[in-house]
Design a protein around this motif. Structure first.
Motif, PDB file in Angstrom:
ATOM      1  N   GLU A  15       0.809  -1.213   0.000  1.00 46.90           N
ATOM      2  CA  GLU A  15       0.000   0.000   0.000  1.00 46.90           C
ATOM      3  C   GLU A  15       0.848   1.272   0.000  1.00 46.90           C
ATOM      4  N   SER A  16       2.124   1.152   0.305  1.00 47.25           N
ATOM      5  CA  SER A  16       3.010   2.323   0.295  1.00 47.25           C
ATOM      6  C   SER A  16       3.988   2.265  -0.879  1.00 47.25           C
ATOM      7  N   GLY A  34      -1.755  -4.750  -4.323  1.00 48.60           N
ATOM      8  CA  GLY A  34      -2.191  -3.677  -3.426  1.00 48.60           C
ATOM      9  C   GLY A  34      -1.439  -2.374  -3.627  1.00 48.60           C
ATOM     10  N   ALA A  35      -0.514  -2.344  -4.569  1.00 46.43           N
ATOM     11  CA  ALA A  35       0.271  -1.138  -4.841  1.00 46.43           C
ATOM     12  C   ALA A  35      -0.537  -0.143  -5.666  1.00 46.43           C
ATOM     13  N   LYS A  72       2.217  13.652  -6.428  1.00 47.57           N
ATOM     14  CA  LYS A  72       0.858  13.922  -5.958  1.00 47.57           C
ATOM     15  C   LYS A  72       0.211  12.728  -5.252  1.00 47.57           C
ATOM     16  N   ILE A  73       0.812  11.565  -5.343  1.00 49.33           N
ATOM     17  CA  ILE A  73       0.196  10.358  -4.759  1.00 49.33           C
ATOM     18  C   ILE A  73       0.341  10.382  -3.245  1.00 49.33           C
ATOM     19  N   ASP A  74      -0.780  10.148  -2.586  1.00 49.33           N
ATOM     20  CA  ASP A  74      -0.801  10.045  -1.133  1.00 49.33           C
ATOM     21  C   ASP A  74      -0.723   8.567  -0.757  1.00 49.33           C
ATOM     22  N   LEU A  75       0.365   8.162  -0.138  1.00 50.68           N
ATOM     23  CA  LEU A  75       0.560   6.749   0.209  1.00 50.68           C
ATOM     24  C   LEU A  75       0.226   6.456   1.671  1.00 50.68           C
ATOM     25  N   LYS A  76      -0.568   7.276   2.286  1.00 50.20           N
ATOM     26  CA  LYS A  76      -0.943   7.055   3.695  1.00 50.20           C
ATOM     27  C   LYS A  76      -1.932   5.926   3.833  1.00 50.20           C
TER      28      LYS A  76
END
Length: 76
Positions: A15-16, A34-35, A72-76
């Motif tokens: 996910e991160s 999940g990436a 711009k990608i939010d990996l939280k």
């Protein structure tokens, strides 16, 4: 998927992770892990926009576009 296995071997949380792929099979595998997936449409693939893999999170035609997306990608 092979992407998930590779991420697990590296100790990375899917996910991160941002994966760049340029094929339908690659996009599908990366999404299954999940990436976040950027479908890269440069090089030898002459995708018509309607034929792009539908399950990618983002699409880019050039490396500068990829960089714009990545920041711009939010990996939280």
């Amino acid at each position: 998927s092979s992407d998930l296995y590779a991420l697990q071997q590296m100790g990375v949380v899917p996910e991160s992770t941002i994966v760049l792929e340029d094929s339908l099979t690659g996009v599908t595998s990366a999404k299954a892990s999940g990436a976040k997936v950027i479908c890269l449409t440069l090089h030898n693939h002459n995708y018509a926009w309607q034929d792009l893999p539908e399950n990618a999170d983002f699409y880019a035609k050039t490396m500068p576009e990829v960089l714009d997306i990545v920041v711009k990608i939010d990996l939280k």
